[in-house]
Design a protein around this motif. Structure first.
Motif, PDB file in Angstrom:
ATOM      1  N   THR B  88      84.733  27.299  12.086  1.00 47.41           N
ATOM      2  CA  THR B  88      85.653  26.195  12.380  1.00 47.41           C
ATOM      3  C   THR B  88      85.711  25.791  13.853  1.00 47.41           C
ATOM      4  OG1 THR B  88      87.408  27.854  12.541  1.00 47.41           O
ATOM      5  CG2 THR B  88      87.196  26.717  10.431  1.00 47.41           C
ATOM      6  N   ALA B  89      84.950  26.500  14.707  1.00 48.03           N
ATOM      7  CA  ALA B  89      85.055  26.256  16.159  1.00 48.03           C
ATOM      8  C   ALA B  89      84.649  24.831  16.553  1.00 48.03           C
ATOM      9  CB  ALA B  89      84.198  27.274  16.908  1.00 48.03           C
ATOM     10  N   SER B  90      83.805  24.194  15.747  1.00 48.14           N
ATOM     11  CA  SER B  90      83.347  22.853  16.118  1.00 48.14           C
ATOM     12  C   SER B  90      84.245  21.741  15.567  1.00 48.14           C
ATOM     13  CB  SER B  90      81.911  22.644  15.637  1.00 48.14           C
ATOM     14  OG  SER B  90      81.875  22.728  14.226  1.00 48.14           O
ATOM     15  N   ARG B  91      85.379  22.120  14.956  1.00 40.99           N
ATOM     16  CA  ARG B  91      86.303  21.101  14.448  1.00 40.99           C
ATOM     17  C   ARG B  91      86.841  20.256  15.614  1.00 40.99           C
ATOM     18  NH1 ARG B  91      89.733  24.348   9.709  1.00 40.99           N
ATOM     19  NH2 ARG B  91      88.138  24.125   8.105  1.00 40.99           N
ATOM     20  N   PRO B  92      87.305  19.043  15.333  1.00 42.15           N
ATOM     21  CA  PRO B  92      87.652  18.114  16.425  1.00 42.15           C
ATOM     22  C   PRO B  92      88.688  18.632  17.429  1.00 42.15           C
ATOM     23  CG  PRO B  92      87.591  16.967  14.319  1.00 42.15           C
ATOM     24  CD  PRO B  92      87.430  18.419  14.005  1.00 42.15           C
ATOM     25  N   VAL B  93      89.710  19.351  16.968  1.00 42.67           N
ATOM     26  CA  VAL B  93      90.754  19.786  17.922  1.00 42.67           C
ATOM     27  C   VAL B  93      90.285  20.973  18.783  1.00 42.67           C
ATOM     28  CG1 VAL B  93      93.160  20.506  18.215  1.00 42.67           C
ATOM     29  CG2 VAL B  93      92.564  18.874  16.416  1.00 42.67           C
ATOM     30  N   PRO B  94      89.799  22.083  18.175  1.00 47.67           N
ATOM     31  CA  PRO B  94      89.356  23.190  19.042  1.00 47.67           C
ATOM     32  C   PRO B  94      88.197  22.824  19.964  1.00 47.67           C
ATOM     33  CG  PRO B  94      88.832  23.649  16.728  1.00 47.67           C
ATOM     34  CD  PRO B  94      89.727  22.453  16.746  1.00 47.67           C
ATOM     35  N   SER B  95      87.354  21.867  19.532  1.00 47.09           N
ATOM     36  CA  SER B  95      86.227  21.491  20.396  1.00 47.09           C
ATOM     37  C   SER B  95      86.671  20.519  21.496  1.00 47.09           C
ATOM     38  CB  SER B  95      85.113  20.861  19.557  1.00 47.09           C
ATOM     39  OG  SER B  95      85.566  19.637  19.014  1.00 47.09           O
ATOM     40  N   GLY B  96      87.919  20.045  21.436  1.00 47.67           N
ATOM     41  CA  GLY B  96      88.459  19.199  22.506  1.00 47.67           C
ATOM     42  C   GLY B  96      88.195  17.706  22.316  1.00 47.67           C
ATOM     43  N   ARG B  97      87.554  17.332  21.209  1.00 47.68           N
ATOM     44  CA  ARG B  97      87.260  15.905  21.009  1.00 47.68           C
ATOM     45  C   ARG B  97      88.531  15.126  20.648  1.00 47.68           C
ATOM     46  NH1 ARG B  97      83.414  18.167  17.775  1.00 47.68           N
ATOM     47  NH2 ARG B  97      84.120  17.071  15.900  1.00 47.68           N
ATOM     48  N   VAL B  98      89.439  15.779  19.912  1.00 49.21           N
ATOM     49  CA  VAL B  98      90.716  15.145  19.568  1.00 49.21           C
ATOM     50  C   VAL B  98      91.833  15.994  20.165  1.00 49.21           C
ATOM     51  CG1 VAL B  98      92.261  14.556  17.658  1.00 49.21           C
ATOM     52  CG2 VAL B  98      89.812  14.142  17.423  1.00 49.21           C
ATOM     53  N   LEU B  99      92.805  15.343  20.808  1.00 43.33           N
ATOM     54  CA  LEU B  99      93.925  16.078  21.392  1.00 43.33           C
ATOM     55  C   LEU B  99      94.876  16.519  20.277  1.00 43.33           C
ATOM     56  CD1 LEU B  99      94.669  13.686  24.403  1.00 43.33           C
ATOM     57  CD2 LEU B  99      93.303  15.776  24.380  1.00 43.33           C
ATOM     58  N   PRO B 100      95.538  17.680  20.439  1.00 43.82           N
ATOM     59  CA  PRO B 100      96.440  18.161  19.384  1.00 43.82           C
ATOM     60  C   PRO B 100      97.491  17.119  18.990  1.00 43.82           C
ATOM     61  CG  PRO B 100      96.112  19.869  21.031  1.00 43.82           C
ATOM     62  CD  PRO B 100      95.426  18.636  21.548  1.00 43.82           C
ATOM     63  N   GLY B 101      98.058  16.443  19.972  1.00 46.86           N
ATOM     64  CA  GLY B 101      99.080  15.431  19.677  1.00 46.86           C
ATOM     65  C   GLY B 101      98.521  14.296  18.830  1.00 46.86           C
ATOM     66  N   GLU B 102      97.282  13.925  19.095  1.00 47.85           N
ATOM     67  CA  GLU B 102      96.651  12.858  18.305  1.00 47.85           C
ATOM     68  C   GLU B 102      96.526  13.285  16.846  1.00 47.85           C
ATOM     69  OE1 GLU B 102      93.585  10.595  21.324  1.00 47.85           O
ATOM     70  OE2 GLU B 102      92.962  12.536  20.554  1.00 47.85           O
ATOM     71  N   ALA B 103      96.100  14.548  16.640  1.00 53.20           N
ATOM     72  CA  ALA B 103      95.923  15.056  15.272  1.00 53.20           C
ATOM     73  C   ALA B 103      97.267  15.104  14.548  1.00 53.20           C
ATOM     74  CB  ALA B 103      95.290  16.445  15.299  1.00 53.20           C
ATOM     75  N   LEU B 104      98.318  15.525  15.253  1.00 51.98           N
ATOM     76  CA  LEU B 104      99.650  15.626  14.647  1.00 51.98           C
ATOM     77  C   LEU B 104     100.149  14.247  14.208  1.00 51.98           C
ATOM     78  CD1 LEU B 104     102.283  17.133  13.966  1.00 51.98           C
ATOM     79  CD2 LEU B 104     102.980  16.822  16.344  1.00 51.98           C
ATOM     80  N   ILE B 105     100.070  13.281  15.128  1.00 56.35           N
ATOM     81  CA  ILE B 105     100.564  11.931  14.798  1.00 56.35           C
ATOM     82  C   ILE B 105      99.745  11.337  13.651  1.00 56.35           C
ATOM     83  CG2 ILE B 105     100.787   9.560  15.682  1.00 56.35           C
ATOM     84  CD1 ILE B 105     101.431  10.878  18.426  1.00 56.35           C
ATOM     85  N   PHE B 106      98.444  11.526  13.722  1.00 57.13           N
ATOM     86  CA  PHE B 106      97.545  11.024  12.675  1.00 57.13           C
ATOM     87  C   PHE B 106      97.961  11.594  11.311  1.00 57.13           C
ATOM     88  CE2 PHE B 106      93.183  11.246  10.640  1.00 57.13           C
ATOM     89  CZ  PHE B 106      93.001   9.880  10.529  1.00 57.13           C
ATOM     90  N   GLY B 107      98.198  12.906  11.267  1.00 58.06           N
ATOM     91  CA  GLY B 107      98.573  13.564  10.005  1.00 58.06           C
ATOM     92  C   GLY B 107      99.926  13.094   9.494  1.00 58.06           C
TER      93      GLY B 107
END
Lengths: 47, 314
Positions: B88-107
């Motif tokens: 899972t290390a290459s997923r968007p949030v841990p790899s830094g491509r998507v910021l955690p806040g962006e993922a939260l709001i998106f969800g």
């Protein structure tokens, strides 16, 4: 003023396009579903 | 400028995102979503009502987006453990491509949107089941069970089992015994599927501190439990034929698939602790995916046949 890098510019364009398409789909879904659920009568309103 | 001077500048928070639309699509866990869409579609089409194609499209789209939203919330919350696992290390949030806040709001936005759309345009029973599924996966499983008990995927499996029931509810406005059987098939299938993965990824899970069954109870106990669940799920999947509401085609298909599932689980049960390659566990993991897809495909084929036969007056 912030000057975007090429990567940031490309990413923003890709996001904007996706948001535009998603909103467009949402509008079409609600429009078609409204007509389908209520029928043509929804357009027949007293002025 | 004041943000920097007063020492409260948070580089990540004010970084200009380089996340592309594709990164946000990855947040929706498309592969999981495809299984959710398929099982929900089967639930919808197997329901004993004349399907409205438009309602079907809206229902499946809403369920897909709702499932994706819960995946995004999962990736937001689990970014810390995803970062230390190779899978899972290459997923968007841990790899830094998507910021955690962006993922939260998106969800959160997609969760609200999918539930409201399903409720307004289809029915509120299906919408409330979808809302509960998102809550169950994001809060009960991700935030609570996953890091606290080896029964995490057993109980959390309910989240993955709801889609056919939601599909059924979207078509009929009710929940019936048939949809409960479909729920049970996925619910009981989840432990053998994930524990097979956990057996050969147990170092990954240990590094992330997730109490998966092999890390807590040991590999031997996990192998026994995999076999036990498989022995239960195989006959449960035959029930629709046993209870007389599917044809012999589904009955024979489900029996053959079940025998295969039990066989693969048996090879895992017979593994020794010295087996580091764990080929039987990898084979079971692959077969379990095929099994679930094939069971639902057979159920779908059966429903379509019965519907066509009904229309033709056979």
């Amino acid at each position: 003023m912030v000057t975007l890098t090429e990567a940031q510019r490309k990413a923003r364009r890709s996001r904007s396009l996706a948001i535009g398409i998603a909103l467009g789909v949402l509008v079409i879904v609600f429009y078609v579903a409204t007509i389908a659920k209520f029928g043509p009568a929804i357009l027949n309103r007293a002025m | 400028m004041a943000l920097v001077e007063n020492g409260r500048y948070d580089e990540d928070r004010f970084r200009i995102s380089e996340a592309t639309a594709g990164d946000f699509v990855s947040l929706l866990k498309p592969r999981v979503m495809s299984l959710v869409v398929f099982t929900a579609f089967v639930g919808f089409l197997a329901a004993p009502v004349a399907p409205n194609p438009l309602i079907a499209v809206i229902a499946i789209l809403s369920i897909a987006v709702g499932a994706g939203a819960s995946g995004a919330l999962n990736m937001w919350y689990d970014a810390d453990i995803d970062a230390v696992m190779t899978r899972t290390a290459s997923r968007p949030v841990p790899s830094g491509r998507v910021l955690p806040g962006e993922a939260l709001i998106f969800g959160v936005v997609l969760s609200g949107l999918s539930v409201m759309t399903l409720g307004v345009l289809v029915n509120w029973l299906a919408a409330s089941l979808l809302a509960f599924t998102i809550f169950f996966y994001a809060v009960v499983y991700t935030m609570w069970l996953k890091r606290s008990t080896p029964q995490n995927i057993v109980i959390g499996g309910a989240a993955g089992a709801f889609p056919p029931m939601i599909g059924w509810a979207a078509a009929t406005g009710s929940v019936s015994f048939e949809s409960v059987i479909l729920f049970l098939v996925i619910f009981l299938w989840t432990p053998p599927h994930f524990w097979a993965l956990a057996l050969f990824k147990c170092e990954d899970y240990a590094r992330a501190g997730i109490p998966m069954m092999p890390n807590v109870a040991g590999a031997a106990s996990t192998r026994r439990q995999i076999f036990a669940y498989t022995v239960v799920v195989a006959p449960v999947a035959v029930l629709p034929w046993g209870l007389g509401y599917t044809t012999v085609f589904y009955g024979i298909t489900s029996i053959l698939l079940g025998v295969g599932f039990v066989y693969y689980a048996w090879t895992v049960f017979a593994m020794t602790d010295a087996d580091r390659a764990m080929r039987p566990a990898k084979a079971l993991f692959g077969y379990s995916l095929l099994y679930l897809f094939a069971i639902f495909a057979a159920y779908l084929g059966d429903a379509v046949y019965e519907r066509a036969a009904g229309l033709a007056g056979i």
